[in-house]
Structures are given as structure tokens and as C-alpha cells.
Design a protein around this motif. Sequence first.
Motif, mmCIF file in Angstrom:
data_model
loop_
_atom_site.group_PDB
_atom_site.id
_atom_site.type_symbol
_atom_site.label_atom_id
_atom_site.label_comp_id
_atom_site.label_asym_id
_atom_site.label_seq_id
_atom_site.Cartn_x
_atom_site.Cartn_y
_atom_site.Cartn_z
ATOM 1 N N THR A 112 -66.824 69.552 32.990
ATOM 2 C CA THR A 112 -66.583 68.787 34.214
ATOM 3 C C THR A 112 -66.473 69.759 35.377
ATOM 4 O O THR A 112 -66.147 70.939 35.197
ATOM 5 C CB THR A 112 -65.291 67.955 34.122
ATOM 6 O OG1 THR A 112 -64.182 68.839 33.852
ATOM 7 C CG2 THR A 112 -65.388 66.906 33.024
ATOM 8 N N TYR A 169 -69.885 69.114 27.306
ATOM 9 C CA TYR A 169 -70.395 68.601 28.576
ATOM 10 C C TYR A 169 -69.871 69.397 29.768
ATOM 11 O O TYR A 169 -70.612 69.824 30.624
ATOM 12 C CB TYR A 169 -69.998 67.125 28.729
ATOM 13 C CG TYR A 169 -70.936 66.150 28.052
ATOM 14 C CD1 TYR A 169 -71.640 66.507 26.913
ATOM 15 C CD2 TYR A 169 -71.105 64.864 28.552
ATOM 16 C CE1 TYR A 169 -72.482 65.616 26.295
ATOM 17 C CE2 TYR A 169 -71.954 63.966 27.942
ATOM 18 C CZ TYR A 169 -72.645 64.334 26.806
ATOM 19 O OH TYR A 169 -73.486 63.455 26.203
ATOM 20 N N GLN A 216 -74.986 56.279 33.324
ATOM 21 C CA GLN A 216 -76.043 56.786 34.196
ATOM 22 C C GLN A 216 -77.162 57.451 33.398
ATOM 23 O O GLN A 216 -76.931 58.039 32.349
ATOM 24 C CB GLN A 216 -75.457 57.804 35.180
ATOM 25 C CG GLN A 216 -74.389 57.226 36.097
ATOM 26 C CD GLN A 216 -73.807 58.281 37.010
ATOM 27 O OE1 GLN A 216 -74.274 58.459 38.121
ATOM 28 N NE2 GLN A 216 -72.792 58.985 36.542
ATOM 29 N N SER A 256 -67.148 60.530 33.531
ATOM 30 C CA SER A 256 -67.888 60.962 34.717
ATOM 31 C C SER A 256 -69.372 60.639 34.588
ATOM 32 O O SER A 256 -70.068 60.468 35.586
ATOM 33 C CB SER A 256 -67.699 62.464 34.945
ATOM 34 O OG SER A 256 -68.335 63.226 33.933
ATOM 35 N N LYS A 257 -69.837 60.528 33.371
ATOM 36 C CA LYS A 257 -71.237 60.152 33.137
ATOM 37 C C LYS A 257 -71.423 58.646 33.194
ATOM 38 O O LYS A 257 -72.361 58.148 33.826
ATOM 39 C CB LYS A 257 -71.690 60.676 31.774
ATOM 40 C CG LYS A 257 -73.069 60.169 31.364
ATOM 41 C CD LYS A 257 -73.417 60.579 29.947
ATOM 42 C CE LYS A 257 -74.716 59.947 29.508
ATOM 43 N NZ LYS A 257 -75.086 60.347 28.133
ATOM 44 N N ASN A 291 -79.259 60.583 37.542
ATOM 45 C CA ASN A 291 -77.958 60.558 38.209
ATOM 46 C C ASN A 291 -76.887 61.393 37.513
ATOM 47 O O ASN A 291 -75.829 61.631 38.074
ATOM 48 C CB ASN A 291 -77.471 59.108 38.317
ATOM 49 C CG ASN A 291 -78.425 58.253 39.118
ATOM 50 O OD1 ASN A 291 -78.600 58.450 40.304
ATOM 51 N ND2 ASN A 291 -79.063 57.293 38.447
ATOM 52 N N TYR A 292 -77.160 61.816 36.269
ATOM 53 C CA TYR A 292 -76.182 62.642 35.564
ATOM 54 C C TYR A 292 -76.877 63.574 34.582
ATOM 55 O O TYR A 292 -77.749 63.160 33.817
ATOM 56 C CB TYR A 292 -75.171 61.798 34.784
ATOM 57 C CG TYR A 292 -74.234 62.667 33.966
ATOM 58 C CD1 TYR A 292 -73.065 63.178 34.530
ATOM 59 C CD2 TYR A 292 -74.547 63.031 32.652
ATOM 60 C CE1 TYR A 292 -72.230 64.023 33.802
ATOM 61 C CE2 TYR A 292 -73.706 63.874 31.927
ATOM 62 C CZ TYR A 292 -72.559 64.362 32.501
ATOM 63 O OH TYR A 292 -71.751 65.204 31.788
#
Length: 256
Positions: A136, A134, A204, A200-201, A208-209
Amino acid sequence: MNRQTSRVARSARQVLAVCAAVVLTALVAVGYLVIEEWTEPGSEPDAVHAGELTELLARVQVADELPMAGYSREEFPHWEPNRPEYGFGDEFAQYARCTTREVMLLRDAVGSVRLDPKTCDLSVGSTGGWQDEYGTLDRQTGALNPYKWMTDSSGVDAEHIVPLAEAWRSGAAELDEDTRRRIANDATNLVASDPSANRSKGDQDAANYLPPGKFRCTYLDRYLRVKVTFGLTVDPAEQTALRTAVAACGDPTGLG
């Protein structure tokens, strides 16, 4: 044995020793090459084509989101024993006693990681671990942080690409429990991730992510496949965001 025969024998042994050393060096070099190619962080085995993503997006129905009333994670029975219907494939059939989380961790592992099919214990060797895909972003600079390498299975999140809460809002609230079970345990919908990236996801949707790194197009492919497979919808804002993201997958310079 006379002296001449002895010298010939010694010469032959020396030649064989040199040849063996050359062969061994070549094999080791090839072995390192294979390992380096196999474990390259962030590598994707299959390219995701924008045309395929466009076709998938066209198959998803657009509808307003349903309310969260009645939602809980328990509505989606998860970490069930591995079954063929969850889609991990024949190579993981021997792990029928193990949960889908454990099988996912084996599937997504890099290097020397083993899962005992009887006890379902994971063992991680010196080269084993999990590479977060993913990514960050640095809060101050907005730059992509280095991808996290994890060697402790308990510190790896089993991430639902379509979050369970998002699935609920997208139509799963009206589906039966067995379908929700398959959503929660589906191989396409599960990926090993860094807990920080997962947090952080949150729950959503794609409006939004989206992963900030190069896993984004693969993420979109799997996100859309889960939505199509289980008849889940997208809301208008989500559809707009997905169209933009899918178009960017046709242009590598647009992936950030």
C-alpha cells in the motif's frame, strides 16, 4: 584399562566432541540460510518476462464492458471443496475436504503453517504467517509502506486477482455457472493479501489498479492468464493500461 589406554580413550572422545560441535554448527548455519532465503519478504521464485506478458495480452479480446445488471457474488460459487480442476496441483490433492480458500492459505503461507486434511484446521507455528505482496502507498508521501506480515489466518484476505465483478463485466455474465465457479476458485486467480491492500483495489480492473510494489509483473501475468483461460475481455482503457504496465516489466526501473 591402563593409564595410557585411558588417556587415549579420553583424547578420542574429546576429538569426537569437537567434530560433532563443528558439524552441528555448520548444519545450523545452513538451516538458517535456507530459512532466510525461503522467507525473504517479497521474493519471487520465477521471473516474469515482458515478452511472455506481451504474448498473453495479444490473446485477450478487446470489448466494451458489460453492465453490472444481475451481478452478485453468489453468481460465482466460491470457497468450494478443492478439486483438481482448480489447479492447485497434486501436492494439494490430499486436501479435497478443504475449501479453496483454506488450500490457498496453505499454498501462500511462509514458515510453519499446517492444514489438517481431515478437519481443515489451520495451525500457525512461531515462524509461520503470510507476507502481503500487494503493498500500500502512504497517502501523504506516496511512498510504499512496509509490506504487512500477518500471523492470524482470519485476518488474511483471499484476494481474486481478477475481481469477480470485473469478471462479470468482462464476459462472465454470459457464461454458465460452472465456468463462473472455476473463475472464483481458480488457483491462479487467488492470492493471500493484506485486507487494507485488498480494499484499496476493490473491484477495479487493471486500468484503475495495479499493485504498487514489486509483485506487479507477477500480478499482470496471473491477471492475463485468468482472462485468457476463461475467455474474458479487456476494454480499450484497460488494454492501454496493460500495454504500458507490460512494457514497464521489461524495464525494472519503471516499476516504481
